[in-house]
Every structure is written in structure tokens, then in C-alpha cells.
Design a protein around this motif. Sequence first.
Motif, PDB file in Angstrom:
ATOM      1  N   GLN A  98       0.999  -1.266  -0.030  1.00  0.00           N
ATOM      2  CA  GLN A  98       0.009  -0.036  -0.093  1.00  0.00           C
ATOM      3  C   GLN A  98       0.857   1.172   0.042  1.00  0.00           C
ATOM      4  O   GLN A  98       0.587   2.294  -0.800  1.00  0.00           O
ATOM      5  CB  GLN A  98      -0.902   0.088   1.188  1.00  0.00           C
ATOM      6  CG  GLN A  98      -2.109  -1.032   1.254  1.00  0.00           C
ATOM      7  CD  GLN A  98      -3.184  -0.289   0.547  1.00  0.00           C
ATOM      8  OE1 GLN A  98      -3.403   0.535  -0.225  1.00  0.00           O
ATOM      9  NE2 GLN A  98      -4.520  -0.977   1.207  1.00  0.00           N
ATOM     10  N   ALA A  99       1.862   1.278   0.876  1.00  0.00           N
ATOM     11  CA  ALA A  99       2.756   2.492   1.080  1.00  0.00           C
ATOM     12  C   ALA A  99       3.527   2.803  -0.328  1.00  0.00           C
ATOM     13  O   ALA A  99       3.548   3.801  -0.605  1.00  0.00           O
ATOM     14  CB  ALA A  99       3.560   2.411   2.285  1.00  0.00           C
ATOM     15  N   THR A 100       4.019   1.658  -1.092  1.00  0.00           N
ATOM     16  CA  THR A 100       4.709   1.707  -2.098  1.00  0.00           C
ATOM     17  C   THR A 100       3.969   2.274  -3.347  1.00  0.00           C
ATOM     18  O   THR A 100       4.113   3.357  -4.012  1.00  0.00           O
ATOM     19  CB  THR A 100       5.262   0.264  -2.531  1.00  0.00           C
ATOM     20  OG1 THR A 100       6.116  -0.210  -1.573  1.00  0.00           O
ATOM     21  CG2 THR A 100       5.990   0.563  -4.018  1.00  0.00           C
ATOM     22  N   GLU A 101       2.527   1.982  -3.262  1.00  0.00           N
ATOM     23  CA  GLU A 101       1.686   2.427  -4.467  1.00  0.00           C
ATOM     24  C   GLU A 101       1.318   3.821  -3.867  1.00  0.00           C
ATOM     25  O   GLU A 101       1.039   4.828  -4.841  1.00  0.00           O
ATOM     26  CB  GLU A 101       0.426   1.545  -4.316  1.00  0.00           C
ATOM     27  CG  GLU A 101       0.424   0.274  -5.002  1.00  0.00           C
ATOM     28  CD  GLU A 101       0.779   0.546  -6.579  1.00  0.00           C
ATOM     29  OE1 GLU A 101      -0.096   0.735  -7.377  1.00  0.00           O
ATOM     30  OE2 GLU A 101       2.094   0.251  -6.909  1.00  0.00           O
ATOM     31  N   ILE A 102       1.181   4.215  -2.774  1.00  0.00           N
ATOM     32  CA  ILE A 102       0.763   5.560  -2.311  1.00  0.00           C
ATOM     33  C   ILE A 102       2.124   6.433  -2.750  1.00  0.00           C
ATOM     34  O   ILE A 102       1.916   7.699  -3.297  1.00  0.00           O
ATOM     35  CB  ILE A 102       0.467   5.773  -0.862  1.00  0.00           C
ATOM     36  CG1 ILE A 102      -0.815   5.067  -0.405  1.00  0.00           C
ATOM     37  CG2 ILE A 102       0.468   7.254  -0.483  1.00  0.00           C
ATOM     38  CD1 ILE A 102      -1.237   4.800   0.894  1.00  0.00           C
ATOM     39  N   ALA A 103       3.290   6.069  -2.554  1.00  0.00           N
ATOM     40  CA  ALA A 103       4.445   7.101  -2.975  1.00  0.00           C
ATOM     41  C   ALA A 103       4.629   6.913  -4.407  1.00  0.00           C
ATOM     42  O   ALA A 103       5.141   8.173  -4.847  1.00  0.00           O
ATOM     43  CB  ALA A 103       5.754   6.188  -2.490  1.00  0.00           C
ATOM     44  N   ARG A 104       4.139   5.966  -5.033  1.00  0.00           N
ATOM     45  CA  ARG A 104       4.112   6.091  -6.580  1.00  0.00           C
ATOM     46  C   ARG A 104       3.080   6.982  -7.204  1.00  0.00           C
ATOM     47  O   ARG A 104       3.365   7.509  -8.189  1.00  0.00           O
ATOM     48  CB  ARG A 104       4.033   4.576  -7.314  1.00  0.00           C
ATOM     49  CG  ARG A 104       4.413   4.558  -8.560  1.00  0.00           C
ATOM     50  CD  ARG A 104       4.510   2.994  -8.969  1.00  0.00           C
ATOM     51  NE  ARG A 104       3.421   2.388  -8.875  1.00  0.00           N
ATOM     52  CZ  ARG A 104       2.254   2.330  -9.880  1.00  0.00           C
ATOM     53  NH1 ARG A 104       2.587   2.946 -10.989  1.00  0.00           N
ATOM     54  NH2 ARG A 104       1.200   1.579  -9.741  1.00  0.00           N
ATOM     55  N   GLN A 105       1.915   6.764  -6.719  1.00  0.00           N
ATOM     56  CA  GLN A 105       0.646   7.367  -7.356  1.00  0.00           C
ATOM     57  C   GLN A 105       0.214   8.489  -6.674  1.00  0.00           C
ATOM     58  O   GLN A 105      -0.872   9.284  -7.157  1.00  0.00           O
ATOM     59  CB  GLN A 105      -0.390   6.292  -7.880  1.00  0.00           C
ATOM     60  CG  GLN A 105       0.032   5.289  -8.754  1.00  0.00           C
ATOM     61  CD  GLN A 105      -1.207   4.251  -9.161  1.00  0.00           C
ATOM     62  OE1 GLN A 105      -1.852   4.086  -7.934  1.00  0.00           O
ATOM     63  NE2 GLN A 105      -1.007   3.731 -10.004  1.00  0.00           N
ATOM     64  N   GLY A 106       0.524   8.549  -5.252  1.00  0.00           N
ATOM     65  CA  GLY A 106      -0.253   9.580  -4.489  1.00  0.00           C
ATOM     66  C   GLY A 106      -1.752   8.818  -3.991  1.00  0.00           C
ATOM     67  O   GLY A 106      -2.188   7.859  -4.301  1.00  0.00           O
ATOM     68  N   VAL A 107      -2.553   9.833  -3.380  1.00  0.00           N
ATOM     69  CA  VAL A 107      -3.795   9.192  -2.784  1.00  0.00           C
ATOM     70  C   VAL A 107      -4.903  10.161  -3.651  1.00  0.00           C
ATOM     71  O   VAL A 107      -4.956  11.351  -3.488  1.00  0.00           O
ATOM     72  CB  VAL A 107      -3.896   9.676  -1.409  1.00  0.00           C
ATOM     73  CG1 VAL A 107      -5.373   9.286  -0.975  1.00  0.00           C
ATOM     74  CG2 VAL A 107      -2.853   8.900  -0.575  1.00  0.00           C
TER      75      VAL A 107
END
Length: 257
Positions: A98-107
Amino acid sequence: MDWNAPWLTSVRHLGQQAHARVQEGASVANALQATAKAHGLLPGWRFVDQQQLAPGMAYEAFIHAQRCIPTRDNLHDFFNGLIWLHWPQLKQQLNHLQATEIARQGVGAQRGRLRDAITVLDENGGLLLAPQVLCDALREKRWQDLFVQDRALWAQAQFLPIGHALLEKLVQPRKAITAHVICWPLEQMHSQALPRSHDEADAWLSTLIQGASCNLASKPYLPIPILGIPGWCHENQNFSFYDDSLVFRAPRTVQAT
């Protein structure tokens, strides 16, 4: 809370201890932290009050960065904490994704395929280890085969809840409550032994998710009306229980074009 309910069997021991601490006046975060410390669980991690979550920071990103789990004084977060105590490897892995995806795409307004699939497992999921016959019947929504004709095979099956929202809903059980499970045939475990403890199940599922055999982004889940599991409610001893088509729905048919 009925700690004798079958869906709480796998979390009962620690759950009762944490619950007792809450009843004595501890916050949910402190009760979970004390239970974790008493059993040497989640070393290096802490349950903290929700107010420690920095304004504007994504929940999963905060957990990953701080190794702290924001916790409110409610059932939802109580059960989330119990799942952290019982599935520490899996929860850490899901949080990392989850954190990796948030860092990559934002929220954004939408989570994206992977984060959405993780959320389904995290909130409403479970692991079902069962004979191939049962897995096939579940996949094809052959409810009579799954729960009636092949009912005796459930003695070989093992269901472990993962979703904390699922456990919260089951505090007030309703026939329509449905879990989304990763169903794995016992026959495909080959030389691997059936997990004998929650720790072994946690390690096994975490390894499975890391491999190509379980693509989370594809949502490899099968829906199962949870109270249909033999022994999980008294009413399902009467096989007319499974005749309710609003709960035990027929598979979708593909219309020709």
C-alpha cells in the motif's frame, strides 16, 4: 461479544485478553499494545492513539514510515489490532505494498487496482484451505454441492478470517454476510504440510502472495456467505437454509452477442 463464536476461534486467546484490558478501562491502543508485549508479538511496532496520525498523511503511509498503527476506541480498530497480532507478516507485507503504491501514485479519488484488491482482503478477506472438490464447488457457486452433498469434507477444511471489518460485522451475525476468500486446494500444497498454527498460516500466505501464483491485483477472491460454513450457525443444519437465492446466488450467465 460472544467469544465462543466459531469465527473467533483463531483470535480468541489474545482477543479475550485484550478485551479484558479494555473492560478494565484501557484504551484499545493500550490494550492491544499490552497484549502484544505480554506475548512478545510485533517487536518494534506500536499501537498508538489515532491522534498521532499526522493531519493530511495517508494512514498506510504513516504506518509504514513510523511502524505505528493508529487505533481508535471502536470495534473496527480493535479487530484490526487482533489481525495485526495474528497475521503480522501478512499485514506488514500488505502495508508495504500500500505504501509503495501511495508513494508512486499519491492518494487520489480511486485507490487503483492493487490497493483496491489489498483493501478487499484487509477488510473482508479470509483464507480457506479445503479439498479441491470444495474449492471447485465454491468457484462455480454450486452451493448444494459445497454445503450439502459434500458437507462431510468440511472436516478437512480450515477457514481463517483476515478481514477486520468482517469480524466486526459478525458481532451481529446476519445470513447475508459474505467474505472474500483466497481458496487454496489442499491437494496443491504438495509436500507442504497444512499450517498447524496461525504463525505457519501467516508465513505460508505471505510467501504465496509474494509469488506469481497469487496475483492480488487480479482480486483472486471467491465470495462465500460465511454463515453457510457447517457448524457456524445452528440454522444451517436444516438444508433449506441454502435455498435462499438472495444469499446463495446463482452464477452469472454470459449472454451471447
